[in-house]
Design a protein around this motif. Sequence first.
Motif, PDB file in Angstrom:
ATOM      1  N   LEU A  18      -2.074  -0.470  -5.152  1.00  0.00           N
ATOM      2  CA  LEU A  18      -1.526  -1.312  -4.105  1.00  0.00           C
ATOM      3  C   LEU A  18      -0.756  -2.469  -4.733  1.00  0.00           C
ATOM      4  O   LEU A  18      -1.201  -3.057  -5.724  1.00  0.00           O
ATOM      5  N   VAL A  19       0.387  -2.801  -4.159  1.00  0.00           N
ATOM      6  CA  VAL A  19       1.172  -3.918  -4.683  1.00  0.00           C
ATOM      7  C   VAL A  19       0.387  -5.211  -4.509  1.00  0.00           C
ATOM      8  O   VAL A  19      -0.392  -5.383  -3.563  1.00  0.00           O
ATOM      9  N   GLN A  20       0.568  -6.120  -5.450  1.00  0.00           N
ATOM     10  CA  GLN A  20      -0.057  -7.436  -5.471  1.00  0.00           C
ATOM     11  C   GLN A  20      -1.574  -7.386  -5.666  1.00  0.00           C
ATOM     12  O   GLN A  20      -2.245  -8.418  -5.570  1.00  0.00           O
ATOM     13  N   LEU A  21      -2.131  -6.208  -5.951  1.00  0.00           N
ATOM     14  CA  LEU A  21      -3.557  -6.097  -6.254  1.00  0.00           C
ATOM     15  C   LEU A  21      -3.697  -5.683  -7.714  1.00  0.00           C
ATOM     16  O   LEU A  21      -3.192  -4.634  -8.105  1.00  0.00           O
ATOM     17  N   PRO A  22      -4.363  -6.504  -8.545  1.00  0.00           N
ATOM     18  CA  PRO A  22      -4.480  -6.155  -9.969  1.00  0.00           C
ATOM     19  C   PRO A  22      -5.125  -4.780 -10.172  1.00  0.00           C
ATOM     20  O   PRO A  22      -6.163  -4.470  -9.580  1.00  0.00           O
ATOM     21  N   THR A  23      -4.474  -3.960 -10.981  1.00  0.00           N
ATOM     22  CA  THR A  23      -5.030  -2.667 -11.378  1.00  0.00           C
ATOM     23  C   THR A  23      -5.797  -2.846 -12.679  1.00  0.00           C
ATOM     24  O   THR A  23      -5.211  -3.196 -13.704  1.00  0.00           O
ATOM     25  N   TRP A  24      -7.111  -2.638 -12.631  1.00  0.00           N
ATOM     26  CA  TRP A  24      -7.914  -2.747 -13.844  1.00  0.00           C
ATOM     27  C   TRP A  24      -7.783  -1.453 -14.639  1.00  0.00           C
ATOM     28  O   TRP A  24      -7.858  -0.352 -14.078  1.00  0.00           O
ATOM     29  N   LEU A  25      -7.628  -1.573 -15.951  1.00  0.00           N
ATOM     30  CA  LEU A  25      -7.381  -0.426 -16.822  1.00  0.00           C
ATOM     31  C   LEU A  25      -8.441  -0.373 -17.918  1.00  0.00           C
ATOM     32  O   LEU A  25      -8.794  -1.399 -18.506  1.00  0.00           O
ATOM     33  N   TRP A  26      -8.926   0.838 -18.193  1.00  0.00           N
ATOM     34  CA  TRP A  26      -9.822   0.994 -19.338  1.00  0.00           C
ATOM     35  C   TRP A  26      -9.833   2.450 -19.797  1.00  0.00           C
ATOM     36  O   TRP A  26      -9.443   3.348 -19.051  1.00  0.00           O
ATOM     37  N   GLY A  62       2.497   1.905   4.089  1.00  0.00           N
ATOM     38  CA  GLY A  62       3.466   2.974   3.966  1.00  0.00           C
ATOM     39  C   GLY A  62       3.826   3.209   2.528  1.00  0.00           C
ATOM     40  O   GLY A  62       3.627   2.356   1.680  1.00  0.00           O
ATOM     41  N   VAL A  63       4.370   4.365   2.260  1.00  0.00           N
ATOM     42  CA  VAL A  63       4.785   4.668   0.899  1.00  0.00           C
ATOM     43  C   VAL A  63       6.115   4.011   0.656  1.00  0.00           C
ATOM     44  O   VAL A  63       7.070   4.217   1.368  1.00  0.00           O
ATOM     45  N   GLY A  64       6.175   3.211  -0.344  1.00  0.00           N
ATOM     46  CA  GLY A  64       7.407   2.680  -0.832  1.00  0.00           C
ATOM     47  C   GLY A  64       7.309   2.886  -2.328  1.00  0.00           C
ATOM     48  O   GLY A  64       7.361   3.957  -2.798  1.00  0.00           O
ATOM     49  N   LEU A 116       1.479   1.914  -3.387  1.00  0.00           N
ATOM     50  CA  LEU A 116       1.691   1.704  -1.962  1.00  0.00           C
ATOM     51  C   LEU A 116       1.718   0.224  -1.630  1.00  0.00           C
ATOM     52  O   LEU A 116       1.202  -0.596  -2.382  1.00  0.00           O
ATOM     53  N   GLU A 117       2.266  -0.077  -0.458  1.00  0.00           N
ATOM     54  CA  GLU A 117       2.343  -1.472  -0.010  1.00  0.00           C
ATOM     55  C   GLU A 117       1.392  -1.670   1.135  1.00  0.00           C
ATOM     56  O   GLU A 117       1.440  -0.991   2.157  1.00  0.00           O
ATOM     57  N   SER A 118       0.450  -2.605   0.974  1.00  0.00           N
ATOM     58  CA  SER A 118      -0.510  -2.942   2.028  1.00  0.00           C
ATOM     59  C   SER A 118      -0.100  -4.263   2.674  1.00  0.00           C
ATOM     60  O   SER A 118       0.104  -5.252   1.980  1.00  0.00           O
ATOM     61  N   GLN A 119      -0.010  -4.268   4.003  1.00  0.00           N
ATOM     62  CA  GLN A 119       0.414  -5.474   4.694  1.00  0.00           C
ATOM     63  C   GLN A 119      -0.765  -6.280   5.210  1.00  0.00           C
ATOM     64  O   GLN A 119      -0.598  -7.359   5.764  1.00  0.00           O
ATOM     65  N   ALA A 120      -1.977  -5.736   5.085  1.00  0.00           N
ATOM     66  CA  ALA A 120      -3.142  -6.473   5.580  1.00  0.00           C
ATOM     67  C   ALA A 120      -4.369  -6.079   4.770  1.00  0.00           C
ATOM     68  O   ALA A 120      -5.106  -5.174   5.144  1.00  0.00           O
ATOM     69  N   LEU A 121      -4.587  -6.741   3.676  1.00  0.00           N
ATOM     70  CA  LEU A 121      -5.732  -6.468   2.815  1.00  0.00           C
ATOM     71  C   LEU A 121      -6.696  -7.637   2.942  1.00  0.00           C
ATOM     72  O   LEU A 121      -6.359  -8.781   2.678  1.00  0.00           O
ATOM     73  N   VAL A 122      -7.949  -7.363   3.371  1.00  0.00           N
ATOM     74  CA  VAL A 122      -8.898  -8.417   3.596  1.00  0.00           C
ATOM     75  C   VAL A 122      -9.706  -8.714   2.345  1.00  0.00           C
ATOM     76  O   VAL A 122      -9.706  -9.823   1.819  1.00  0.00           O
ATOM     77  N   ASP A 130      -9.337  -8.404 -18.480  1.00  0.00           N
ATOM     78  CA  ASP A 130      -8.742  -8.593 -19.804  1.00  0.00           C
ATOM     79  C   ASP A 130      -7.749  -7.496 -20.123  1.00  0.00           C
ATOM     80  O   ASP A 130      -7.058  -7.537 -21.137  1.00  0.00           O
ATOM     81  N   CYS A 131      -7.666  -6.475 -19.237  1.00  0.00           N
ATOM     82  CA  CYS A 131      -6.734  -5.364 -19.428  1.00  0.00           C
ATOM     83  C   CYS A 131      -6.330  -4.863 -18.042  1.00  0.00           C
ATOM     84  O   CYS A 131      -6.948  -3.939 -17.507  1.00  0.00           O
ATOM     85  N   SER A 132      -5.325  -5.488 -17.453  1.00  0.00           N
ATOM     86  CA  SER A 132      -4.933  -5.127 -16.094  1.00  0.00           C
ATOM     87  C   SER A 132      -3.434  -5.337 -15.898  1.00  0.00           C
ATOM     88  O   SER A 132      -2.755  -5.969 -16.717  1.00  0.00           O
ATOM     89  N   HIS A 133      -2.952  -4.802 -14.776  1.00  0.00           N
ATOM     90  CA  HIS A 133      -1.525  -4.913 -14.438  1.00  0.00           C
ATOM     91  C   HIS A 133      -1.383  -5.012 -12.925  1.00  0.00           C
ATOM     92  O   HIS A 133      -2.104  -4.335 -12.186  1.00  0.00           O
ATOM     93  N   THR A 134      -0.461  -5.841 -12.462  1.00  0.00           N
ATOM     94  CA  THR A 134      -0.211  -5.989 -11.028  1.00  0.00           C
ATOM     95  C   THR A 134       1.188  -5.491 -10.705  1.00  0.00           C
ATOM     96  O   THR A 134       2.184  -6.014 -11.221  1.00  0.00           O
ATOM     97  N   TYR A 135       1.251  -4.454  -9.874  1.00  0.00           N
ATOM     98  CA  TYR A 135       2.544  -3.945  -9.423  1.00  0.00           C
ATOM     99  C   TYR A 135       3.101  -4.871  -8.345  1.00  0.00           C
ATOM    100  O   TYR A 135       2.354  -5.354  -7.479  1.00  0.00           O
ATOM    101  N   THR A 136       4.387  -5.122  -8.389  1.00  0.00           N
ATOM    102  CA  THR A 136       5.020  -6.026  -7.423  1.00  0.00           C
ATOM    103  C   THR A 136       5.876  -5.294  -6.397  1.00  0.00           C
ATOM    104  O   THR A 136       6.273  -5.874  -5.400  1.00  0.00           O
ATOM    105  N   ARG A 137       6.150  -4.006  -6.649  1.00  0.00           N
ATOM    106  CA  ARG A 137       6.963  -3.226  -5.726  1.00  0.00           C
ATOM    107  C   ARG A 137       6.358  -1.853  -5.518  1.00  0.00           C
ATOM    108  O   ARG A 137       5.814  -1.271  -6.450  1.00  0.00           O
TER     109      ARG A 137
END
Length: 297
Positions: A168-176, A21-23, A289-295, A235-242
Motif C-alpha cells: 500500500l502506498v504511504q505504508l512502510p513495507t518491512w523487508l527481511w 483501486g489498482v494504480g 495499491l492505493e488506500s484512501q482510508a487506512l485506520v 531498520d530495513c523498510s521501504h515506503t512506496y509513494t505511487r
Amino acid sequence: MRSLGSFLTRLGLLAAAGCIGVGALPRAATADVTPPVCSDDEDVCEIGVEIPGGGGDGGSDPGTDGGVEPPAGGGSDTGTDALENCTSTVINGVDSHPLAGARPSDTAVLVIENCTIESGSTIQSAEWMELGADGQVQISPEVLAQRAVDRLVLLQPGIEASPGEVQLVQLPTWLWVSEATWSVRTAQAAAGGLIATATATPVAVSWAMGDGATVECDGRGTEWKRGTDPEAASDCSHTYTRPSSEELPVSATVTWQVTWVVTDAGGGEVASGTEPDMSTTGQTAWPVLESQALVER
C-alpha cells in the motif's frame, strides 16, 4: 491475487477501506554455477584431491562443488548438481593421462578422483602432483583453501515482507530475509595431511524495490510483529509513494563474507585468509495499491 480482505487479515491490518483501486562484488557465486569446472581448451576437469566426511554447521557437505542452493523459504528456485561420494587414488609409473596430459616431472604422481553427482553419473578428474619425502601429496595451503572455497554452496535469500503479497502506498513495507536462508555455510577440502575449511557468512542485503529505489540493510532485516506501530518504519523498510499499474519486480541480494583456515592433522593452524565477497539473489514481484482510508495496522 488474494482479495483485499484476506490480505488485510493476514497482516493484522484493521482497515476501514474507502476506495482501494489498482494504480500501483569481485567474484560472486551465481545461480548458474554447475560443477565440475571444465576447460574445453585444455581438456581438464578440476574437482579436487580428497574430500573428508562431515560438514560444518549449516554448511554444505565437503564433497560439493561451489554453487547456489534454492531457498528454504521464498526466493527463486535454482539448484546445483552437487558432487557426492568422492574417492581419490594416487597412481605412480604412468607418463600421461587424457585429462591430465603428459607427466611434468619424474617425481610427479597422478591423482585421480571419481565423484558421483545427484543424477547418478560419475565425474572424474585427474592432475599431476608432487609427493613429499613423507609420501604425501604436496599442495600449498592457499591452493587447498581455494578448493574449499569453490565447494561452498550458498543459499539464495528467501524474501519476506509485511505487507506480504500486496503493498500500500504511504505504508512502510518491512523487508527481511527468512531465517532459514540466513545461515553460515562451510565446506572443506583435504590433501597431504592438511584440511582447509572455508566459511561464508551472510552480512548484508541490498533490495531493489522495482520503483527505482534501493534499500541497503545490515543484517537480514526485522520481522514485523502484531502490535507494532502500523506507520513505523523498520531498520530495513521501504515506503512506496505511487501505485503501480502492474506488479513491480523486487530482488534481494545477500552479501557473503568468505574466510578460510588450513589446519594440520593435529588441528594446528597452518594458514588463514579471506576471499572476495560473494553474493546470491532472490526475486519476487508484488503490486502496489492505493488506500484512501487506512485506520490502523
